[in-house]
Design a protein around this motif. Structure first.
Motif, PDB file in Angstrom:
ATOM      1  N   ALA A  20       0.839  -1.201   0.000  1.00 51.66           N
ATOM      2  CA  ALA A  20       0.000   0.000   0.000  1.00 51.66           C
ATOM      3  C   ALA A  20       0.869   1.244   0.000  1.00 51.66           C
ATOM      4  CB  ALA A  20      -0.927  -0.012   1.210  1.00 51.66           C
ATOM      5  N   SER A  40      -7.462   7.271  -6.207  1.00 51.94           N
ATOM      6  CA  SER A  40      -7.977   6.298  -5.253  1.00 51.94           C
ATOM      7  C   SER A  40      -7.076   5.068  -5.199  1.00 51.94           C
ATOM      8  CB  SER A  40      -9.389   5.903  -5.694  1.00 51.94           C
ATOM      9  OG  SER A  40      -9.940   5.031  -4.748  1.00 51.94           O
ATOM     10  N   GLY A  43      -2.592   4.935  -1.591  1.00 50.53           N
ATOM     11  CA  GLY A  43      -1.931   4.764  -0.291  1.00 50.53           C
ATOM     12  C   GLY A  43      -1.984   5.964   0.631  1.00 50.53           C
ATOM     13  N   THR A  45      -4.481   7.223   2.637  1.00 47.70           N
ATOM     14  CA  THR A  45      -5.043   6.963   3.957  1.00 47.70           C
ATOM     15  C   THR A  45      -4.108   6.067   4.771  1.00 47.70           C
ATOM     16  OG1 THR A  45      -7.300   7.259   3.188  1.00 47.70           O
ATOM     17  CG2 THR A  45      -7.018   5.933   5.162  1.00 47.70           C
ATOM     18  N   THR A  46      -3.516   5.090   4.110  1.00 48.11           N
ATOM     19  CA  THR A  46      -2.584   4.195   4.801  1.00 48.11           C
ATOM     20  C   THR A  46      -1.432   4.993   5.407  1.00 48.11           C
ATOM     21  OG1 THR A  46      -3.148   2.434   3.255  1.00 48.11           O
ATOM     22  CG2 THR A  46      -1.100   2.169   4.496  1.00 48.11           C
ATOM     23  N   GLU A 161      -9.577  13.650   3.703  1.00 46.10           N
ATOM     24  CA  GLU A 161     -10.702  14.078   2.859  1.00 46.10           C
ATOM     25  C   GLU A 161     -11.834  14.701   3.673  1.00 46.10           C
ATOM     26  OE1 GLU A 161     -11.232  12.454  -0.650  1.00 46.10           O
ATOM     27  OE2 GLU A 161      -9.499  11.131  -0.644  1.00 46.10           O
ATOM     28  N   HIS A 194      -8.068  13.549  -2.889  1.00 41.66           N
ATOM     29  CA  HIS A 194      -7.798  13.140  -4.269  1.00 41.66           C
ATOM     30  C   HIS A 194      -8.266  14.234  -5.220  1.00 41.66           C
ATOM     31  CE1 HIS A 194     -11.892  11.454  -3.600  1.00 41.66           C
ATOM     32  NE2 HIS A 194     -12.077  12.025  -4.764  1.00 41.66           N
TER      33      HIS A 194
HETATM   34  N1  LIG Z   1      -7.540  -2.892   5.610  1.00 39.09           N
HETATM   35  C1  LIG Z   1      -7.026  -3.180   4.407  1.00 39.09           C
HETATM   36  N2  LIG Z   1      -6.784  -4.470   4.057  1.00 39.09           N
HETATM   37  C2  LIG Z   1      -6.256  -4.797   2.854  1.00 39.09           C
HETATM   38  N3  LIG Z   1      -5.927  -3.884   1.917  1.00 39.09           N
HETATM   39  C3  LIG Z   1      -6.164  -2.592   2.200  1.00 39.09           C
HETATM   40  C4  LIG Z   1      -6.725  -2.165   3.446  1.00 39.09           C
HETATM   41  N4  LIG Z   1      -6.837  -0.826   3.446  1.00 39.09           N
HETATM   42  C5  LIG Z   1      -6.375  -0.420   2.232  1.00 39.09           C
HETATM   43  N5  LIG Z   1      -5.956  -1.463   1.486  1.00 39.09           N
HETATM   44  C6  LIG Z   1      -5.351  -1.406   0.143  1.00 39.09           C
HETATM   45  O1  LIG Z   1      -4.189  -0.604   0.200  1.00 39.09           O
HETATM   46  C7  LIG Z   1      -4.099   0.262  -0.918  1.00 39.09           C
HETATM   47  C8  LIG Z   1      -4.048   1.705  -0.434  1.00 39.09           C
HETATM   48  O2  LIG Z   1      -5.280   2.032   0.190  1.00 39.09           O
HETATM   49  P1  LIG Z   1      -5.577   3.452   0.834  1.00 39.09           P
HETATM   50  O3  LIG Z   1      -6.841   3.348   1.576  1.00 39.09           O
HETATM   51  O4  LIG Z   1      -4.370   3.885   1.593  1.00 39.09           O
HETATM   52  O5  LIG Z   1      -5.740   4.351  -0.476  1.00 39.09           O
HETATM   53  P2  LIG Z   1      -6.203   5.867  -0.626  1.00 39.09           P
HETATM   54  O6  LIG Z   1      -5.138   6.547  -1.435  1.00 39.09           O
HETATM   55  O7  LIG Z   1      -6.555   6.445   0.682  1.00 39.09           O
HETATM   56  O8  LIG Z   1      -7.505   5.720  -1.562  1.00 39.09           O
HETATM   57  P3  LIG Z   1      -8.890   6.586  -1.548  1.00 39.09           P
HETATM   58  O9  LIG Z   1      -8.608   7.870  -2.284  1.00 39.09           O
HETATM   59  O10 LIG Z   1      -9.815   5.701  -2.319  1.00 39.09           O
HETATM   60  O11 LIG Z   1      -9.314   6.787  -0.133  1.00 39.09           O
HETATM   61  C9  LIG Z   1      -5.297  -0.042  -1.790  1.00 39.09           C
HETATM   62  O12 LIG Z   1      -4.881  -0.906  -2.813  1.00 39.09           O
HETATM   63  C10 LIG Z   1      -6.268  -0.720  -0.855  1.00 39.09           C
HETATM   64  O13 LIG Z   1      -7.052  -1.653  -1.537  1.00 39.09           O
END
Ligand SMILES: Nc1ncnc2c1ncn2[C@@H]1O[C@H](COP(=O)(O)OP(=O)(O)OP(=O)(O)O)[C@@H](O)[C@H]1O
Ligand SMILES: [Mg+2]
Length: 363
Positions: A20, A40, A43, A45-46, A161, A194
């Protein structure tokens, strides 16, 4: 207040396959407003949750105010987080929502009252303190969430967000309010979105993410004017940056580009690049359009003209490629009209044809 320093943060979710985040490093200065921007799933939020301590990295470190907090619990990090959904308690009045964190900390009642009044004043919630969240608009509810975060006087404010549930007009209004508030408070802030417009308007710096990596980080106008790759130029700006297949040549000592069999001046520094096929990046508003032939301008044919109020967006065909050009609203142009486009050399960027990566010269 504090600096946030993340180093080589790597995270793969169990059963998640691709990482991620991939060895992400970023330093947010004390008091800085940093925006994480990307599509989206890239990564964002991660990364934010690892800063908050809600998610543990596989490797790498998080330092806040010089202290390594990588494996510390969220409450040991002195940060507050505001989420996309207005995470306010429905059964508590606005005042109690705002004061909740302080009450949990067992702060003095008088202190809590003072802080509530202070935050309510900043966020224009004074008239709503006795209401329940269900009696508020979306924008007001989100203001409660922000008020609840700032009364804690966190070293770092993390926002994921926070405006995305608001309608377009409220968003615009709240965006300006938030910017002013956070500038005044001087809190270090990491803000996830985003929405590229939000990123440009709010960030002191914008970190653009793709597939778990930061692909460019800089002041908004730097990222906008000089995107480091085609992906970034295509993601930021409305319309996105134009990218044209071109050939770079040297004519005497001068660099020129050839597009659709026509020649246009290139920045002098490009003479340092190898001749051959490239991609040229050019923003719609940096092109000057003429209705009559001009030397050095490229001849194109108008496909469609879209009046947008303050400007008109023209889509023109240049050989076999399309290019978007911004012209004044009173510019006389319609479908089928010839146009001569002056691509101002000093506003061009040059990208590798194969990788989409920007070419930079030391000159
Ligand atoms: N709890 C989880 N278990 C498994 N995979 C996850 C989990 N949370 C996120 N992911 C995966 O990790 C990657 C990054 O996710 P993340 O939520 O950080 O993205 P993001 O940039 O915040 O997206 P968005 O704009 O849609 O919120 C994605 O491929 C997502 O599917
Ligand atoms: Mg997210």
């Amino acid at each position: 207040m504090a600096e946030v320093e993340i180093s080589q943060l790597h995270k793969t979710y169990p059963g998640g396959g691709r990482p991620a985040t991939r060895d992400v490093s970023l330093t947010v200065a004390d008091g800085e407003f940093m925006v994480l921007l990307g599509p989206s799933g890239c990564g964002k939020t991660t990364l934010l949750r690892m800063i908050a301590g809600l998610e543990l990295p596989d490797r790498g470190s998080v330092r806040i105010g010089g202290r390594d907090v990588t494996y510390r619990a969220p409450r040991e990090r002195n940060l507050s987080m505001v989420f996309q959904s207005y995470a306010v308690f429905p059964h508590k009045k606005v005042a109690d929502n705002i004061g909740f964190g302080l009450a949990m900390r067992k702060a003095d009642r008088a202190v809590i009252q003072d802080k509530i009044a202070w935050a309510a004043g900043l966020l224009q919630l004074e008239d709503y303190l006795d209401r329940y969240p269900s009696q508020l608009s979306g924008g007001q509810r989100q203001r409660v969430a922000v008020a609840r975060a700032i009364v804690m006087e966190p070293d770092v404010l993390l926002m994921d967000e926070p405006l995305s549930n608001l309608d377009a007009l409220l968003r615009l209004q709240f965006r300006a309010e938030l910017k002013k508030l956070l500038t005044d408070l001087g809190t270090t802030c990491v803000y996830v979105t985003h929405d590229q417009v939000e990123a440009l308007s709010l960030g002191e710096r914008v970190a653009v993410m793709k597939d778990g990596e930061i692909v460019q980080c800089g002041p908004p106008m730097e990222v906008y004017d000089s995107p480091a790759s085609e992906f970034i130029g295509g993601f930021i700006g409305s319309p996105p940056m134009n990218f044209l297949d071109a050939t770079l040549r040297r004519d005497g000592g001068e660099a020129v580009i050839e597009v659709a069999g026509q020649r246009s001046a290139a920045p002098g520094s490009w003479a340092a690049f190898a001749e051959g096929p490239v991609r040229i990046g050019v923003r719609a508003e940096t092109i000057t359009a003429h209705r009559a032939e001009r030397s050095g301008a490229l001849r194109a044919v108008t496909e469609v003209a879209e009046p947008l109020g303050s400007t008109t967006l023209v889509t023109a065909v240049l050989g076999e490629q399309r290019i978007k050009v911004q012209v004044p609203p009173d510019f006389p142009v319609g479908a089928g009209d010839d146009l001569w486009l002056d691509l101002r050399a000093d506003r061009l960027s040059c990208y590798e044809r194969d990788t989409g990566r920007v070419l930079v010269s030391d000159r």
